[in-house]
Design a protein around this motif. Structure first.
Motif, short mmCIF file in Angstrom:
data_model
loop_
_atom_site.label_atom_id
_atom_site.label_comp_id
_atom_site.label_asym_id
_atom_site.label_seq_id
_atom_site.Cartn_x
_atom_site.Cartn_y
_atom_site.Cartn_z
N ILE A 37 0.74 -1.34 -0.05
CA ILE A 37 0.09 -0.04 -0.09
C ILE A 37 0.81 1.13 -0.09
CG2 ILE A 37 -1.62 1.29 1.27
CD1 ILE A 37 -2.92 -1.21 2.28
N LEU A 38 1.98 1.13 0.85
CA LEU A 38 2.73 2.39 0.97
C LEU A 38 3.81 2.36 -0.19
CD1 LEU A 38 3.11 2.83 4.71
CD2 LEU A 38 1.52 4.00 3.11
N GLY A 39 4.12 1.39 -0.70
CA GLY A 39 5.28 1.32 -1.65
C GLY A 39 4.76 1.40 -3.17
N ALA A 40 3.59 0.94 -3.56
CA ALA A 40 3.00 1.07 -4.81
C ALA A 40 3.25 2.39 -5.42
CB ALA A 40 1.56 0.51 -4.98
N GLY A 41 2.77 3.48 -4.76
CA GLY A 41 2.73 4.80 -5.17
C GLY A 41 4.00 5.19 -5.51
N PRO A 42 5.07 5.29 -4.66
CA PRO A 42 6.61 5.61 -4.85
C PRO A 42 7.25 4.89 -5.81
CG PRO A 42 6.10 5.41 -2.69
CD PRO A 42 4.83 5.08 -3.11
N ALA A 77 4.63 10.93 -3.54
CA ALA A 77 3.79 10.01 -4.33
C ALA A 77 2.77 9.36 -3.42
CB ALA A 77 5.01 8.90 -4.88
N ASN A 78 2.91 9.14 -2.42
CA ASN A 78 1.73 8.48 -1.37
C ASN A 78 0.72 9.68 -1.28
OD1 ASN A 78 2.30 5.67 -0.69
ND2 ASN A 78 4.05 6.47 0.52
N ALA A 79 0.86 10.73 -0.96
CA ALA A 79 -0.02 11.65 -0.93
C ALA A 79 -1.06 11.80 -2.31
CB ALA A 79 0.54 12.96 -0.69
N ILE A 80 -0.49 11.17 -3.32
CA ILE A 80 -1.08 11.39 -4.61
C ILE A 80 -1.78 10.02 -4.70
CG2 ILE A 80 -1.08 11.23 -7.21
CD1 ILE A 80 1.37 13.16 -6.98
N ALA A 81 -1.06 8.87 -4.50
CA ALA A 81 -1.60 7.41 -4.67
C ALA A 81 -2.69 7.03 -3.57
CB ALA A 81 -0.40 6.51 -4.65
N LEU A 82 -2.35 7.47 -2.50
CA LEU A 82 -3.20 6.71 -1.28
C LEU A 82 -4.86 7.34 -1.59
CD1 LEU A 82 -1.04 6.80 1.71
CD2 LEU A 82 -1.76 5.04 0.30
N PRO A 83 -5.23 8.61 -1.71
CA PRO A 83 -6.77 8.78 -2.14
C PRO A 83 -7.06 8.19 -3.30
CG PRO A 83 -5.18 10.90 -1.52
CD PRO A 83 -4.21 9.68 -1.63
N ALA A 121 -10.06 4.96 -13.60
CA ALA A 121 -8.83 4.29 -14.32
C ALA A 121 -8.13 5.02 -15.33
CB ALA A 121 -9.63 2.98 -14.63
N GLY A 122 -9.02 5.71 -16.23
CA GLY A 122 -8.56 6.55 -17.34
C GLY A 122 -7.49 7.51 -16.73
N ALA A 123 -8.20 8.26 -15.84
CA ALA A 123 -7.36 9.56 -15.00
C ALA A 123 -6.24 8.91 -14.46
CB ALA A 123 -8.26 10.40 -14.23
N ALA A 124 -5.97 7.81 -13.77
CA ALA A 124 -5.03 7.34 -13.08
C ALA A 124 -3.89 6.86 -14.00
CB ALA A 124 -5.57 5.95 -12.40
N CYS A 125 -4.24 6.45 -15.20
CA CYS A 125 -3.29 6.10 -16.15
C CYS A 125 -2.26 7.66 -16.73
CB CYS A 125 -3.88 5.68 -17.45
SG CYS A 125 -4.51 3.74 -17.34
N TYR A 126 -2.91 8.56 -16.55
CA TYR A 126 -2.04 9.87 -16.87
C TYR A 126 -1.32 10.30 -15.37
CZ TYR A 126 -4.62 10.18 -21.10
OH TYR A 126 -5.36 10.07 -22.51
N LEU A 127 -1.79 9.86 -14.43
CA LEU A 127 -1.55 10.60 -13.02
C LEU A 127 0.08 10.61 -12.70
CD1 LEU A 127 -2.74 11.70 -10.62
CD2 LEU A 127 -2.99 9.64 -9.50
N PHE A 128 0.73 9.47 -12.96
CA PHE A 128 2.26 9.41 -12.46
C PHE A 128 3.13 9.93 -13.79
CE2 PHE A 128 0.71 7.21 -8.76
CZ PHE A 128 1.67 7.89 -7.77
N PRO A 129 2.60 9.49 -15.06
CA PRO A 129 3.33 10.12 -15.92
C PRO A 129 3.32 11.76 -15.92
CG PRO A 129 1.98 8.27 -16.99
CD PRO A 129 1.74 8.41 -15.54
N MET A 130 2.04 12.15 -15.57
CA MET A 130 2.05 13.65 -15.29
C MET A 130 2.94 13.94 -14.46
SD MET A 130 -1.13 15.92 -15.24
CE MET A 130 -1.76 15.41 -16.84
N TYR A 131 3.08 13.53 -13.27
CA TYR A 131 4.06 13.65 -12.22
C TYR A 131 5.36 13.82 -12.45
CZ TYR A 131 6.09 13.06 -7.44
OH TYR A 131 6.88 12.97 -6.20
#
Length: 222
Positions: A37-42, A77-83, A121-131
Protein backbone atom coordinates in the motif's frame (compact mmCIF):
# COMPACT_ATOMS: atom_id res chain seq x y z
CA UNK A 1 26.69 -1.02 -36.63
CA UNK A 2 24.46 1.19 -38.81
CA UNK A 3 21.52 2.54 -36.84
CA UNK A 4 18.97 1.41 -39.42
CA UNK A 5 20.28 -2.13 -39.86
CA UNK A 6 18.39 -5.24 -38.76
CA UNK A 7 21.07 -6.03 -36.16
CA UNK A 8 20.76 -2.55 -34.67
CA UNK A 9 16.99 -2.79 -34.46
CA UNK A 10 17.18 -6.28 -32.95
CA UNK A 11 19.74 -5.10 -30.38
CA UNK A 12 17.56 -2.11 -29.47
CA UNK A 13 14.49 -4.34 -29.11
CA UNK A 14 16.15 -6.87 -26.82
CA UNK A 15 17.89 -4.14 -24.84
CA UNK A 16 14.51 -2.49 -24.23
CA UNK A 17 13.00 -5.87 -23.32
CA UNK A 18 15.75 -6.48 -20.76
CA UNK A 19 15.30 -2.94 -19.40
CA UNK A 20 11.55 -3.54 -18.99
CA UNK A 21 12.20 -6.83 -17.17
CA UNK A 22 14.57 -5.04 -14.76
CA UNK A 23 12.00 -2.28 -14.27
CA UNK A 24 9.37 -4.92 -13.49
CA UNK A 25 11.55 -6.55 -10.83
CA UNK A 26 12.46 -3.20 -9.28
CA UNK A 27 8.81 -2.13 -9.11
CA UNK A 28 7.78 -5.38 -7.39
CA UNK A 29 10.70 -5.24 -4.95
CA UNK A 30 10.19 -1.62 -3.90
CA UNK A 31 6.40 -1.93 -3.79
CA UNK A 32 6.76 -4.88 -1.41
CA UNK A 33 9.38 -2.96 0.57
CA UNK A 34 6.68 -0.41 1.33
CA UNK A 35 4.21 -3.13 2.36
CA UNK A 36 2.36 -2.80 -0.94
CA UNK A 37 0.00 0.00 0.00
CA UNK A 38 2.75 2.46 0.93
CA UNK A 39 5.19 1.20 -1.68
CA UNK A 40 3.10 1.09 -4.85
CA UNK A 41 2.82 4.87 -5.27
CA UNK A 42 6.52 5.69 -4.83
CA UNK A 43 7.51 2.69 -6.97
CA UNK A 44 5.19 3.84 -9.75
CA UNK A 45 6.51 7.40 -9.52
CA UNK A 46 10.11 6.18 -9.68
CA UNK A 47 9.26 3.92 -12.62
CA UNK A 48 7.70 6.72 -14.67
CA UNK A 49 10.58 9.08 -13.93
CA UNK A 50 12.95 6.36 -15.16
CA UNK A 51 10.76 5.73 -18.22
CA UNK A 52 10.73 9.41 -19.13
CA UNK A 53 14.53 9.53 -18.87
CA UNK A 54 14.75 6.42 -21.05
CA UNK A 55 12.40 7.93 -23.64
CA UNK A 56 14.52 11.10 -23.64
CA UNK A 57 17.68 9.09 -24.32
CA UNK A 58 19.22 9.09 -20.84
CA UNK A 59 21.54 6.19 -20.03
CA UNK A 60 21.41 6.58 -16.23
CA UNK A 61 21.83 3.29 -14.29
CA UNK A 62 18.29 2.02 -13.75
CA UNK A 63 18.60 0.48 -10.28
CA UNK A 64 20.43 3.44 -8.73
CA UNK A 65 18.10 5.99 -10.35
CA UNK A 66 15.00 4.02 -9.38
CA UNK A 67 16.04 3.72 -5.74
CA UNK A 68 16.94 7.41 -5.55
CA UNK A 69 13.61 8.57 -6.95
CA UNK A 70 11.69 6.05 -4.85
CA UNK A 71 12.98 7.45 -1.58
CA UNK A 72 13.03 11.12 -2.62
CA UNK A 73 9.39 10.95 -3.79
CA UNK A 74 8.07 8.61 -1.10
CA UNK A 75 5.90 11.16 0.72
CA UNK A 76 4.65 13.08 -2.32
CA UNK A 77 3.87 9.94 -4.31
CA UNK A 78 1.87 8.47 -1.44
CA UNK A 79 -0.02 11.74 -1.04
CA UNK A 80 -1.15 11.29 -4.64
CA UNK A 81 -1.63 7.51 -4.72
CA UNK A 82 -3.36 6.81 -1.40
CA UNK A 83 -6.48 8.94 -2.08
CA UNK A 84 -6.86 7.27 -5.48
CA UNK A 85 -6.53 3.84 -3.87
CA UNK A 86 -9.08 4.82 -1.24
CA UNK A 87 -11.60 5.97 -3.82
CA UNK A 88 -11.02 2.79 -5.85
CA UNK A 89 -11.70 0.62 -2.80
CA UNK A 90 -14.89 2.55 -1.98
CA UNK A 91 -16.11 2.25 -5.58
CA UNK A 92 -15.35 -1.49 -5.65
CA UNK A 93 -17.19 -2.11 -2.38
CA UNK A 94 -20.22 -0.10 -3.46
CA UNK A 95 -20.34 -1.74 -6.88
CA UNK A 96 -20.16 -5.17 -5.26
CA UNK A 97 -23.00 -4.27 -2.89
CA UNK A 98 -25.38 -2.77 -5.47
CA UNK A 99 -24.61 -5.27 -8.25
CA UNK A 100 -25.77 -8.12 -5.99
CA UNK A 101 -29.24 -6.57 -5.66
CA UNK A 102 -31.83 -7.51 -8.23
CA UNK A 103 -33.91 -4.32 -8.28
CA UNK A 104 -33.63 -1.82 -11.12
CA UNK A 105 -32.46 1.11 -8.97
CA UNK A 106 -29.56 -0.89 -7.55
CA UNK A 107 -28.52 -2.04 -11.01
CA UNK A 108 -28.58 1.54 -12.30
CA UNK A 109 -26.47 2.67 -9.34
CA UNK A 110 -24.03 -0.20 -10.00
CA UNK A 111 -23.81 0.84 -13.66
CA UNK A 112 -23.12 4.44 -12.64
CA UNK A 113 -20.40 3.32 -10.22
CA UNK A 114 -18.84 1.24 -13.00
CA UNK A 115 -18.71 4.26 -15.32
CA UNK A 116 -17.09 6.37 -12.59
CA UNK A 117 -14.56 3.59 -11.94
CA UNK A 118 -13.64 3.43 -15.64
CA UNK A 119 -13.11 7.19 -15.73
CA UNK A 120 -11.00 7.02 -12.55
CA UNK A 121 -8.88 4.29 -14.16
CA UNK A 122 -8.40 6.47 -17.24
CA UNK A 123 -7.35 9.45 -15.12
CA UNK A 124 -5.03 7.22 -13.08
CA UNK A 125 -3.22 6.16 -16.27
CA UNK A 126 -2.12 9.79 -16.73
CA UNK A 127 -1.44 10.50 -13.06
CA UNK A 128 2.16 9.40 -12.54
CA UNK A 129 3.36 10.11 -16.09
CA UNK A 130 2.12 13.65 -15.41
CA UNK A 131 3.89 13.64 -12.05
CA UNK A 132 7.15 12.62 -13.77
CA UNK A 133 6.86 15.42 -16.33
CA UNK A 134 5.27 18.46 -14.65
CA UNK A 135 5.83 20.35 -11.40
CA UNK A 136 2.35 20.95 -9.97
CA UNK A 137 0.89 21.37 -6.48
CA UNK A 138 0.03 17.92 -5.13
CA UNK A 139 -3.70 18.66 -5.01
CA UNK A 140 -3.72 19.49 -8.74
CA UNK A 141 -2.33 16.25 -10.13
CA UNK A 142 -5.52 14.20 -9.91
CA UNK A 143 -7.69 17.12 -11.02
CA UNK A 144 -5.44 17.89 -13.99
CA UNK A 145 -5.09 14.26 -15.04
CA UNK A 146 -8.90 13.90 -14.84
CA UNK A 147 -9.36 16.94 -17.07
CA UNK A 148 -6.75 15.64 -19.49
CA UNK A 149 -8.43 12.22 -19.60
CA UNK A 150 -11.80 13.82 -20.37
CA UNK A 151 -10.46 16.21 -23.02
CA UNK A 152 -8.34 13.57 -24.77
CA UNK A 153 -10.79 10.67 -24.88
CA UNK A 154 -9.09 8.88 -27.78
CA UNK A 155 -5.83 8.63 -25.86
CA UNK A 156 -7.69 7.62 -22.71
CA UNK A 157 -9.43 4.79 -24.55
CA UNK A 158 -6.07 3.58 -25.87
CA UNK A 159 -4.57 3.59 -22.37
CA UNK A 160 -7.57 1.73 -20.95
CA UNK A 161 -7.39 -0.85 -23.75
CA UNK A 162 -3.68 -1.42 -23.06
CA UNK A 163 -4.38 -1.73 -19.33
CA UNK A 164 -7.14 -4.26 -19.97
CA UNK A 165 -4.90 -6.22 -22.35
CA UNK A 166 -2.09 -6.29 -19.77
CA UNK A 167 -4.50 -7.51 -17.09
CA UNK A 168 -5.92 -10.19 -19.39
CA UNK A 169 -2.47 -11.40 -20.46
CA UNK A 170 -1.29 -11.54 -16.84
CA UNK A 171 -4.37 -13.44 -15.68
CA UNK A 172 -4.06 -15.87 -18.61
CA UNK A 173 -0.30 -16.36 -18.26
CA UNK A 174 0.58 -15.67 -14.59
CA UNK A 175 4.24 -16.38 -15.34
CA UNK A 176 4.47 -12.99 -17.02
CA UNK A 177 3.85 -11.13 -13.75
CA UNK A 178 7.31 -11.53 -12.13
CA UNK A 179 9.13 -10.57 -15.33
CA UNK A 180 7.15 -8.34 -17.67
CA UNK A 181 3.52 -7.55 -16.78
CA UNK A 182 3.90 -4.42 -14.64
CA UNK A 183 7.06 -3.20 -16.34
CA UNK A 184 5.62 -3.55 -19.84
CA UNK A 185 2.38 -1.83 -18.82
CA UNK A 186 4.26 1.03 -17.18
CA UNK A 187 6.64 1.42 -20.12
CA UNK A 188 3.97 1.42 -22.85
CA UNK A 189 1.58 3.73 -21.00
CA UNK A 190 4.43 6.02 -19.95
CA UNK A 191 5.75 6.20 -23.52
CA UNK A 192 2.27 6.98 -24.87
CA UNK A 193 1.56 9.59 -22.20
CA UNK A 194 4.85 11.32 -23.00
CA UNK A 195 3.72 11.54 -26.64
CA UNK A 196 0.26 12.78 -25.66
CA UNK A 197 1.69 15.44 -23.36
CA UNK A 198 4.21 16.60 -25.97
CA UNK A 199 1.48 16.94 -28.60
CA UNK A 200 -0.70 18.84 -26.12
CA UNK A 201 2.13 21.18 -25.13
CA UNK A 202 2.83 21.94 -28.78
CA UNK A 203 -0.83 22.70 -29.49
CA UNK A 204 -1.05 24.93 -26.40
CA UNK A 205 2.14 26.77 -27.40
CA UNK A 206 0.75 27.31 -30.90
CA UNK A 207 -2.56 28.59 -29.48
CA UNK A 208 -0.78 30.97 -27.10
CA UNK A 209 1.45 32.28 -29.91
CA UNK A 210 -1.61 32.96 -32.07
CA UNK A 211 -3.65 34.52 -29.25
CA UNK A 212 -3.81 38.29 -28.68
CA UNK A 213 -1.40 39.70 -26.09
CA UNK A 214 -4.23 40.37 -23.63
CA UNK A 215 -5.71 36.86 -23.87
CA UNK A 216 -5.71 34.58 -20.82
CA UNK A 217 -2.98 31.91 -21.13
CA UNK A 218 -4.06 28.29 -21.51
CA UNK A 219 -2.85 25.76 -18.92
CA UNK A 220 -0.12 23.65 -20.45
CA UNK A 221 -1.58 20.30 -19.45
CA UNK A 222 -5.26 21.15 -19.49
Amino acid sequence: MPSGSFNARAYSFFDTLLWIACLNLLWIFFALAGAGILGAGPATAAAHIAIRKRVRGSEAPLARSFASHYFSNFGRANAIALPVMGVAVVLAMNWNYFSRSGDVISQLVAAGIFVVAIFLAGAACYLFPMYARYELPLARYLLTSSRFAFRHLAGTVILLFISAAAFYASSTVPGLIPFFSVGAWLFVTGWLCDRFFSANDESVATAEAAAPDDAVPVASVA
